[in-house]
Write a protein that holds these residues in place. Structure first.
Motif, PDB file in Angstrom:
ATOM      1  N   ARG A 114       0.513  -1.473   0.320  1.00 58.53           N
ATOM      2  CA  ARG A 114      -0.295  -0.114  -0.171  1.00 58.53           C
ATOM      3  C   ARG A 114       1.129   1.702   0.245  1.00 58.53           C
ATOM      4  O   ARG A 114       0.877   2.260  -0.531  1.00 58.53           O
ATOM      5  CB  ARG A 114      -0.662   0.014   1.352  1.00 58.53           C
ATOM      6  CG  ARG A 114      -2.535  -0.880   1.288  1.00 58.53           C
ATOM      7  CD  ARG A 114      -3.403   0.025   2.319  1.00 58.53           C
ATOM      8  NE  ARG A 114      -4.454  -1.361   2.344  1.00 58.53           N
ATOM      9  CZ  ARG A 114      -5.239  -0.868   3.328  1.00 58.53           C
ATOM     10  NH1 ARG A 114      -5.381   0.727   3.899  1.00 58.53           N
ATOM     11  NH2 ARG A 114      -6.066  -2.153   2.999  1.00 58.53           N
ATOM     12  N   LEU A 115       2.009   0.634   0.746  1.00 60.76           N
ATOM     13  CA  LEU A 115       2.789   2.388   1.295  1.00 60.76           C
ATOM     14  C   LEU A 115       3.553   2.188  -0.755  1.00 60.76           C
ATOM     15  O   LEU A 115       4.207   3.282  -0.807  1.00 60.76           O
ATOM     16  CB  LEU A 115       3.947   1.958   2.208  1.00 60.76           C
ATOM     17  CG  LEU A 115       3.375   1.861   3.364  1.00 60.76           C
ATOM     18  CD1 LEU A 115       4.488   1.880   4.134  1.00 60.76           C
ATOM     19  CD2 LEU A 115       2.897   3.539   3.613  1.00 60.76           C
ATOM     20  N   ALA A 116       3.917   1.826  -1.127  1.00 58.75           N
ATOM     21  CA  ALA A 116       4.440   1.316  -2.359  1.00 58.75           C
ATOM     22  C   ALA A 116       3.682   1.950  -3.607  1.00 58.75           C
ATOM     23  O   ALA A 116       4.389   2.566  -4.281  1.00 58.75           O
ATOM     24  CB  ALA A 116       5.357   0.068  -2.883  1.00 58.75           C
ATOM     25  N   PHE A 117       2.642   1.498  -3.343  1.00 61.84           N
ATOM     26  CA  PHE A 117       1.881   1.999  -4.476  1.00 61.84           C
ATOM     27  C   PHE A 117       0.914   3.306  -3.941  1.00 61.84           C
ATOM     28  O   PHE A 117       0.253   2.976  -5.202  1.00 61.84           O
ATOM     29  CB  PHE A 117       1.539   0.455  -5.120  1.00 61.84           C
ATOM     30  CG  PHE A 117       1.849   0.156  -5.982  1.00 61.84           C
ATOM     31  CD1 PHE A 117       1.682  -0.209  -7.305  1.00 61.84           C
ATOM     32  CD2 PHE A 117       2.355  -1.362  -5.246  1.00 61.84           C
ATOM     33  CE1 PHE A 117       2.548  -1.422  -7.753  1.00 61.84           C
ATOM     34  CE2 PHE A 117       3.160  -1.984  -5.868  1.00 61.84           C
ATOM     35  CZ  PHE A 117       3.515  -2.228  -7.175  1.00 61.84           C
ATOM     36  N   CYS A 118       0.836   3.753  -3.074  1.00 63.58           N
ATOM     37  CA  CYS A 118       0.143   4.959  -2.809  1.00 63.58           C
ATOM     38  C   CYS A 118       0.003   6.390  -3.999  1.00 63.58           C
ATOM     39  O   CYS A 118      -0.647   6.706  -3.844  1.00 63.58           O
ATOM     40  CB  CYS A 118      -0.474   5.295  -1.832  1.00 63.58           C
ATOM     41  SG  CYS A 118       1.293   6.003  -0.883  1.00 63.58           S
ATOM     42  N   ARG A 124      -1.768   3.113  -7.964  1.00 69.34           N
ATOM     43  CA  ARG A 124      -2.920   3.018  -6.901  1.00 69.34           C
ATOM     44  C   ARG A 124      -3.923   2.227  -8.237  1.00 69.34           C
ATOM     45  O   ARG A 124      -4.696   1.507  -7.696  1.00 69.34           O
ATOM     46  CB  ARG A 124      -3.501   4.211  -6.351  1.00 69.34           C
ATOM     47  CG  ARG A 124      -2.696   4.764  -5.946  1.00 69.34           C
ATOM     48  CD  ARG A 124      -3.286   6.247  -5.012  1.00 69.34           C
ATOM     49  NE  ARG A 124      -4.367   6.962  -6.135  1.00 69.34           N
ATOM     50  CZ  ARG A 124      -3.260   7.915  -6.292  1.00 69.34           C
ATOM     51  NH1 ARG A 124      -2.213   8.541  -5.577  1.00 69.34           N
ATOM     52  NH2 ARG A 124      -4.000   9.289  -6.992  1.00 69.34           N
ATOM     53  N   LYS A 125      -3.907   2.682  -9.115  1.00 66.69           N
ATOM     54  CA  LYS A 125      -5.252   1.388  -9.904  1.00 66.69           C
ATOM     55  C   LYS A 125      -4.905   0.746  -9.972  1.00 66.69           C
ATOM     56  O   LYS A 125      -5.180  -0.769  -9.887  1.00 66.69           O
ATOM     57  CB  LYS A 125      -5.391   2.653 -11.555  1.00 66.69           C
ATOM     58  CG  LYS A 125      -6.062   2.136 -11.932  1.00 66.69           C
ATOM     59  CD  LYS A 125      -6.544   2.793 -13.478  1.00 66.69           C
ATOM     60  CE  LYS A 125      -6.932   2.354 -14.472  1.00 66.69           C
ATOM     61  NZ  LYS A 125      -7.630   2.786 -15.765  1.00 66.69           N
ATOM     62  N   TRP A 126      -3.006  -0.197 -10.577  1.00 66.81           N
ATOM     63  CA  TRP A 126      -2.497  -0.502 -10.894  1.00 66.81           C
ATOM     64  C   TRP A 126      -2.198  -2.067  -9.126  1.00 66.81           C
ATOM     65  O   TRP A 126      -3.466  -2.802  -9.658  1.00 66.81           O
ATOM     66  CB  TRP A 126      -1.359  -1.097 -11.013  1.00 66.81           C
ATOM     67  CG  TRP A 126      -0.493  -2.288 -11.304  1.00 66.81           C
ATOM     68  CD1 TRP A 126      -0.323  -2.782 -12.664  1.00 66.81           C
ATOM     69  CD2 TRP A 126       1.008  -3.554 -10.361  1.00 66.81           C
ATOM     70  NE1 TRP A 126      -0.322  -4.313 -13.266  1.00 66.81           N
ATOM     71  CE2 TRP A 126       0.487  -4.272 -11.405  1.00 66.81           C
ATOM     72  CE3 TRP A 126       0.529  -2.694  -9.258  1.00 66.81           C
ATOM     73  CZ2 TRP A 126       0.895  -5.262 -10.786  1.00 66.81           C
ATOM     74  CZ3 TRP A 126       1.112  -3.739  -8.531  1.00 66.81           C
ATOM     75  CH2 TRP A 126       1.785  -4.992  -9.996  1.00 66.81           C
ATOM     76  N   LEU A 247      -5.796   3.548  -0.127  1.00 67.56           N
ATOM     77  CA  LEU A 247      -5.457   3.854  -0.970  1.00 67.56           C
ATOM     78  C   LEU A 247      -4.725   5.889  -1.186  1.00 67.56           C
ATOM     79  O   LEU A 247      -4.069   6.514  -0.993  1.00 67.56           O
ATOM     80  CB  LEU A 247      -5.087   4.015  -2.192  1.00 67.56           C
ATOM     81  CG  LEU A 247      -4.270   1.859  -2.061  1.00 67.56           C
ATOM     82  CD1 LEU A 247      -4.873   1.519  -3.685  1.00 67.56           C
ATOM     83  CD2 LEU A 247      -3.039   1.728  -2.187  1.00 67.56           C
ATOM     84  N   ALA A 248      -5.681   6.688  -1.338  1.00 67.70           N
ATOM     85  CA  ALA A 248      -6.392   8.013  -1.629  1.00 67.70           C
ATOM     86  C   ALA A 248      -6.269   8.548   0.057  1.00 67.70           C
ATOM     87  O   ALA A 248      -5.427   9.685  -0.558  1.00 67.70           O
ATOM     88  CB  ALA A 248      -7.186   8.035  -1.910  1.00 67.70           C
ATOM     89  N   LEU A 249      -5.921   8.223   0.072  1.00 71.19           N
ATOM     90  CA  LEU A 249      -5.493   8.998   2.575  1.00 71.19           C
ATOM     91  C   LEU A 249      -3.944   8.358   2.270  1.00 71.19           C
ATOM     92  O   LEU A 249      -3.649   9.715   2.391  1.00 71.19           O
ATOM     93  CB  LEU A 249      -6.685   8.578   3.567  1.00 71.19           C
ATOM     94  CG  LEU A 249      -5.923   8.323   4.372  1.00 71.19           C
ATOM     95  CD1 LEU A 249      -6.565   9.921   4.982  1.00 71.19           C
ATOM     96  CD2 LEU A 249      -6.287   7.629   5.741  1.00 71.19           C
TER      97      LEU A 249
END
Length: 504
Positions: A114-118, A124-126, A247-249
């Motif tokens: 989550r941290l890596a892709f936010c 985020r979409k992937w 993820l948006a947060l």
């Protein structure tokens, strides 16, 4: 390393998610009658201690699964076959010694990624899409009793049909299922059981838009009647909504976290995960596919024609005509040549010869020699640099006058078609590669070209230019050995006696 540090991004100014329970707490909430559910809504971030080694290893293992899911979908696996393969992927990479430790690894790896892709919308979409597929596959793999327990535990707005409701719509449900399964026997078997009503759920039709769109549910008075086999669609919507929201947060809190006390230690590790290459690094390893040929500069034109991927071939052609590549292009091509086994002395000879018209003699030594020696670990920090992976090349967008990057991404359709037509590919393979490239499947397009040139399938896919080269050399070396005349020793060896199996 404390999870409090890793998850401080979630708690900025005490207004975000409260992260207060340890992983063991998350596990206990996932237990029903002594069973540990291997499916999670990830609604409680882990706390407690985790080593940096575990932090990275867990994340890389989960990344193997998510990248594998993307590859399966790109290869057109669908339905139950796709979900079954995803479950096997998860078992290979995420399973640990016990159910409890497996759950711990699962929760921790999810939150690290989550941290890596936010950080960007594309990432985020992937991440959201792959995690949803993983959740769907795992939920389908659960026992029906565990599925019901999961729904009850998380308070999802789903209700099992009562006997009276079931009898009221029974015939309509039969007709709907028969149209989906095309199996009268299967439907009759389901409806003949005493607890048949427990195999159906009643929800608002807006909760299952995918099933409504495919006409796979019976609709009545604003409600959709969903069978047990389709229950995954009911829990997917709240899972996707929950994950998307957080993820948006995270993305809004990331800049503050990355500038904090973990700027030097944790942030580089997390930031690099989304672009991590998971295969061999070809660092100083001769990747000529097991052949005994020793590569020198004079062999490169032949090897380019036979075994170079398009990204490297484009740069070779540009270097040959322009006698120059900008720095990033020299890095991409130079490290690739190092990875295929070109010694440093031969690399210097190659670059000096190709760049002689624009950088003769001392000019080449002053401006370019240091960089070549640096790539081989002979200057500066004396670090032995590794060739660029497909992922790194795809994400490297060239500017004006540059020719590095992935041609399947940066070239227009017509330019790509022209480049591929010069590789002695069939028209069908050119069309297939161009189609995959325009759909964003750049590595699959490259694998299609490899298959067209080699005349065999590429089951492993292409994830690295040096892998493309190595696999090509394996095929060509095998073909060469098979085409050689037999040795005298082989001719003197009697052929084995073939026995025919009698037919009874």
């Amino acid at each position: 390393m404390s999870w409090v540090k890793a998850n401080r991004i979630l708690n900025s100014h005490d207004k975000a998610i409260a992260v207060s329970k340890e992983i063991s707490g998350s596990l206990s909430s996932a237990q029903q009658n002594g069973r540990v559910m291997m499916v999670s809504m990830y609604d409680e971030a882990p706390d407690g201690d985790i080593s940096l080694e575990e932090f990275e290893r867990f994340a890389v293992d989960r990344l193997h699964v998510l990248r594998g899911i993307e590859d399966l979908k790109a290869r057109n696996y669908k339905g139950d076959e796709l979900l079954d393969r995803i479950v096997k992927l998860a078992q290979v990479h995420l399973k640990d010694a016990t159910k409890e430790s497996t759950m711990r690894k699962d929760v921790a790896s999810h939150y690290v990624l989550r941290l890596a892709f936010c950080q960007t919308e594309d990432k985020r979409k992937w991440f959201l899409n792959q995690e949803c597929e993983l959740f769907r596959a795992r939920f389908k793999d659960m026992l029906s009793s565990d599925q019901r327990a999961f729904i009850e535990q998380h308070g999802l707005p789903v209700q099992v049909l009562t006997r009276a409701e079931f009898e009221d719509v029974q015939e309509s449900l039969k007709a709907t299922l028969q149209s989906i399964t095309n199996s009268v026997a299967q439907v009759q078997s389901l409806f003949s059981s005493s607890g048949a009503h427990e195999s159906f759920y009643k929800v608002g039709f807006e909760k299952v838009p995918d099933l409504v769109a495919m006409r796979r549910v019976y609709l009545r008075e604003g409600f959709a009647y969903v069978s047990r086999d389709q229950i995954g669609s009911l829990v997917m919507a709240p899972f996707r909504s929950h994950l998307s929201k957080h993820l948006a947060l995270l993305s809004r809190q990331w800049s503050a976290f990355s500038a904090g006390e973990e700027k030097e230690r944790l942030v580089p590790l997390v930031s690099g995960l989304s672009e991590r290459y998971l295969g061999p690094d070809y660092n100083g390893v001769k990747s000529s596919g097991g052949s005994e040929e020793s590569i020198n500069a004079s062999m490169l034109p032949r090897l380019q024609k036979e075994s170079f991927p398009l990204c490297m071939s484009v740069m070779m052609d540009s270097l040959r005509t322009q006698h120059h590549l900008k720095h990033t292009g020299r890095q991409q091509l130079g490290l690739f040549l190092k990875g295929i086994g070109l010694p440093m002395e031969e690399a210097i000879r190659f670059w000096r010869t190709e760049m002689a018209p624009v950088a003769p003699g001392d000019k080449f030594d002053k401006q370019y020699l240091y960089n070549i020696r640096h790539n081989y670990g002979k200057e500066g920090k004396r670090q032995d640099y590794t060739p660029h992976s497909c992922l790194k090349i795809i994400n490297a967008m060239p500017g004006p006058g540059q020719v590095h990057g992935c041609p399947y991404r940066v070239m227009g359709e017509e330019s790509l078609r022209q480049s591929l037509s010069r590789l002695d590919l069939s028209a069908s393979k050119v069309d297939e590669a161009v189609k995959k490239a325009t759909q964003g499947h750049y590595q699959l397009a490259c694998a299609t070209v490899w298959e067209g040139k080699m005349g065999c399938s590429c089951d492993t896919g292409i994830n690295h230019p040096n892998q493309y080269f190595a696999e090509s050399r394996k095929v060509l070396t095998t073909d060469e050995k098979q085409s050689l005349p037999p040795t005298e020793e082989a001719m003197m060896t009697p052929a084995p006696t073939l026995r025919k199996t009698p037919r009874w």
